[in-house]
Write an enzyme that holds these catalytic residues in place. Sequence first.
Site, PDB file in Angstrom:
ATOM      1  CB  THR A  27     -48.896 -73.761  50.047  1.00  0.00           C
ATOM      2  OG1 THR A  27     -48.192 -74.190  50.838  1.00  0.00           O
ATOM      3  CG2 THR A  27     -48.661 -74.047  48.641  1.00  0.00           C
ATOM      4  N   GLY A  56     -44.288 -73.121  52.554  1.00  0.00           N
ATOM      5  CA  GLY A  56     -45.001 -74.139  52.803  1.00  0.00           C
ATOM      6  C   GLY A  56     -45.014 -74.258  54.687  1.00  0.00           C
ATOM      7  CB  ILE A  82     -39.994 -72.673  56.919  1.00  0.00           C
ATOM      8  CG1 ILE A  82     -38.775 -73.474  56.423  1.00  0.00           C
ATOM      9  CG2 ILE A  82     -40.730 -73.309  58.016  1.00  0.00           C
ATOM     10  CD1 ILE A  82     -37.673 -73.746  57.109  1.00  0.00           C
ATOM     11  CE  LYS A  83     -48.326 -68.787  54.803  1.00  0.00           C
ATOM     12  NZ  LYS A  83     -49.380 -69.237  53.978  1.00  0.00           N
ATOM     13  CG  LEU A  84     -42.216 -70.868  61.128  1.00  0.00           C
ATOM     14  CD1 LEU A  84     -40.833 -70.187  62.005  1.00  0.00           C
ATOM     15  CD2 LEU A  84     -42.193 -72.252  61.454  1.00  0.00           C
TER      16      LEU A  84
END
Length: 216
Positions: A27, A56, A82-84
Amino acid sequence: MKFFLDTADVDEIRQWNETGLLDGVTTNPSLILKSGRDIREVLAEICDIVEGPVSGEVASTDYDSMLSEGRKLAKVASNICIKLPTTMDGVRACRTLTDEGHMVNMTLCFNANQALLCAKANASFISPFIGRLDDMGIDGMELIEEIRQVYDNYDFETEILAASVRTVNHVKACAMAGADVATLPPSTIEKLVKHPLTDSGLAAFVADWEKTGQTI
Ligand code: E4P
């Protein structure tokens, strides 16, 4: 090559999960906006449906806030990734969060040097954006090939997650270039199986079978 679904639409995720083809979900803030849902609530629901990694994305851009948001997102479920963003703060946060045992997907990657930094920061996934490069007249697939070569040269374990995939040709080229994962919009997965000769051949077989009068 693994298939992730690039959407925050829970109904579509449920439907595609039933095919047994889904290895994860990605996402981003735009997809959360499109869903009209609360980020943690929708991620929790997606993580209940899909066993694989569910990305996310944090909303902040500074190191401390990214850590805080990333840790909150990670509490949603054990399969949250975790998307960074691929910035220096993002790379630093990646190292900290992976050292804590979290999965991290580094997003908005547009060149091989960015991918090299992310691998050195132990990212679980690097997300090169093919379609957005193509939109600028730059061949997005070349980037996948370059990152594959760099990662293989040094045995980096970071998985190449081809993102911003827009066409079925992108999917084939990603598989040929050795991308580990492609994240696909539902409309693209659907097109992968389509061929007019499959449809016409099947119609002929069904018609001939009926004429045999047999059942299996
Ligand atoms: C997925 O991780 C990316 O955010 C997504 O593939 C971007 O796609 P777009 O370039 O079509 O917005």
